[in-house]
Design a protein around this motif. Structure first.
Motif, PDB file in Angstrom:
ATOM      1  N   GLY A 125       0.615  -1.266   0.047  1.00 54.19           N
ATOM      2  CA  GLY A 125       0.058   0.060   0.122  1.00 54.19           C
ATOM      3  C   GLY A 125       0.885   1.160  -0.117  1.00 54.19           C
ATOM      4  O   GLY A 125       0.422   2.378   0.060  1.00 54.19           O
ATOM      5  N   ILE A 126       2.163   1.027   0.083  1.00 61.65           N
ATOM      6  CA  ILE A 126       3.117   2.347   0.008  1.00 61.65           C
ATOM      7  C   ILE A 126       4.088   2.171  -1.158  1.00 61.65           C
ATOM      8  O   ILE A 126       4.025   3.056  -1.840  1.00 61.65           O
ATOM      9  CB  ILE A 126       3.822   2.432   1.372  1.00 61.65           C
TER      10      ILE A 126
ATOM     11  N   HIS B 297       4.411  13.962  -7.351  1.00 59.20           N
ATOM     12  CA  HIS B 297       3.962  12.699  -6.686  1.00 59.20           C
ATOM     13  C   HIS B 297       2.430  12.409  -6.491  1.00 59.20           C
ATOM     14  O   HIS B 297       1.792  11.394  -6.917  1.00 59.20           O
ATOM     15  CB  HIS B 297       4.520  12.608  -5.195  1.00 59.20           C
ATOM     16  N   TYR B 298       1.690  13.460  -6.229  1.00 55.02           N
ATOM     17  CA  TYR B 298       0.372  13.510  -6.012  1.00 55.02           C
ATOM     18  C   TYR B 298      -0.418  13.406  -7.554  1.00 55.02           C
ATOM     19  O   TYR B 298      -1.142  12.782  -7.420  1.00 55.02           O
ATOM     20  CB  TYR B 298      -0.184  15.166  -5.396  1.00 55.02           C
TER      21      TYR B 298
ATOM     22  N   PHE C  45      -2.348   7.571 -11.668  1.00 55.45           N
ATOM     23  CA  PHE C  45      -2.296   6.031 -11.947  1.00 55.45           C
ATOM     24  C   PHE C  45      -3.596   5.340 -11.352  1.00 55.45           C
ATOM     25  O   PHE C  45      -4.041   4.333 -11.787  1.00 55.45           O
ATOM     26  CB  PHE C  45      -1.181   5.642 -10.856  1.00 55.45           C
ATOM     27  N   TYR C  46      -4.240   5.763 -10.291  1.00 59.75           N
ATOM     28  CA  TYR C  46      -5.300   5.273  -9.712  1.00 59.75           C
ATOM     29  C   TYR C  46      -6.592   5.617  -9.979  1.00 59.75           C
ATOM     30  O   TYR C  46      -7.732   5.009  -9.796  1.00 59.75           O
ATOM     31  CB  TYR C  46      -5.299   5.241  -8.095  1.00 59.75           C
TER      32      TYR C  46
ATOM     33  N   VAL D  86      -5.573   7.216  -1.832  1.00 56.48           N
ATOM     34  CA  VAL D  86      -4.143   6.776  -1.557  1.00 56.48           C
ATOM     35  C   VAL D  86      -3.066   7.807  -1.114  1.00 56.48           C
ATOM     36  O   VAL D  86      -2.197   7.873  -0.467  1.00 56.48           O
ATOM     37  CB  VAL D  86      -3.631   6.212  -2.927  1.00 56.48           C
ATOM     38  N   ALA D  87      -3.400   9.170  -2.037  1.00 57.19           N
ATOM     39  CA  ALA D  87      -2.580  10.239  -1.667  1.00 57.19           C
ATOM     40  C   ALA D  87      -2.340  10.850  -0.307  1.00 57.19           C
ATOM     41  O   ALA D  87      -1.464  11.354  -0.022  1.00 57.19           O
ATOM     42  CB  ALA D  87      -2.811  11.233  -2.659  1.00 57.19           C
TER      43      ALA D  87
END
Length: 311
Positions: free
Chosen positions: A3-4, A246-247, A253-254, A262-263
């Protein structure tokens, strides 16, 4: 790190010079039966340089088939997880539970190594508990079965993540095998990496939780250990830009709905490192407006620098 260490996180860390990144743990049984989502996770990073796909399981035949599948998809390395302490994993006799049954563990290693031509590695702990510190013997047997590298987390399973990782205890594993051994556990920066290497005699280190909110720690550590000029943590504007990239990568991606969830943890870790005030932190983590989040990140991640300047 399930999850990371997803694809966006691994791409980010690779950009800071990591020699090897490892996928999230993939359950071999779910992969073989093509349970929804599992194959997609296994494919994350396949074909990318310096990426290892980590498999978990307890059935040699199933592990071998899972290894063949990811190797056929293009995995460059396969790692066998024998270190995860989570109850939902050990309860299924996988992860670090395998250290309680060395013969089963060895049969899994033999099955995977015999099924593929790509290098196979294994990650384990010192043992199940303080009365069964069997990592040296298990590593020796794993090497005999074809394992090309061993990673040791310097705790037992029963310690989970409590206390301090015992890097000195890793030396017994280093002395037991000829393949490279990596030290893991509580390594967060150049100083802890040096201490872990000195104490263990390991060939290298693996950083896990230490890069949460601080992915640049990889570059700092590599520079310091190689004797080059140490890189420094990004300035506040650069830190905000990095977090924003990154955000965006997570959302791309998701998808937006899952990506927002997730973020949050990653943004939380960035703000932990920056010392973001609680009210601003809460506003960012609660927001479902991506534009608002991006607009607030410079202020949120400048907080610590502002405090230093004021002092």
């Amino acid at each position: 790190m399930a999850g990371i260490t997803d694809l966006p996180m691994r791409d980010l860390v690779t950009g800071f010079g990591a020699d090897l990144v490892v996928s999230e743990m993939v359950a071999s049984g779910e992969l073989v039966t093509a349970r929804s989502g599992t194959r997609e996770r296994a494919e994350l990073g396949i074909g990318r340089a310096a990426t290892s796909v980590q498999l978990a399981g307890r059935d040699p035949a199933v592990m071998a088939e899972a290894a063949r599948q990811v190797a056929d998809l293009g995995a460059a390395l396969i790692d066998i997880n024998m270190g995860c302490p989570a109850k939902k994993v050990t309860g299924g006799l996988s992860g670090s539970a395998l250290m309680r049954d060395p013969d089963l563990a060895l049969s899994l290693i033999e099955a995977v190594a015999g099924a593929v031509d790509v290098p196979v590695t294994v990650k384990m702990r010192l043992g199940w508990d303080d009365d069964s510190l069997n990592a040296p013997d298990l590593a020796r047997r794993a090497e005999g079965a074809g394992v090309r590298m061993v990673v040791i987390h310097g705790r037992t399973r029963c310690q989970f993540y409590k206390g301090q990782a015992d890097w000195n205890a890793i030396r017994a594993v280093v002395d037991a095998v000829t393949v490279p051994v990596l030290a893991n556990g509580d390594i967060t920066d150049a100083e802890t990496a040096r201490r872990a290497l000195d104490a263990s005699g390991a060939a290298g280190v693996m950083i896990g939780r230490g890069i949460q909110g601080r992915p640049w720690a990889v570059a700092d550590t590599i520079a310091a250990l190689s004797g080059t000029s140490a890189t420094s943590a990004p300035t506040a504007p650069n830190r905000a830009a990095l977090a924003a990239r990154h955000y965006d990568a997570i959302l791309s991606f998701y998808g937006t709905d899952l990506g927002l969830r997730v973020a949050r943890k990653h943004l939380g870790w960035y703000m932990d490192d920056a010392g973001t005030p609680a009210d601003l932190r809460g506003r960012i983590l609660r927001s479902r407006d991506t534009a608002e989040v991006l607009s607030l990140l410079p202020e949120a991640l400048a907080s610590r620098d502002a405090e230093r300047t004021a002092a």
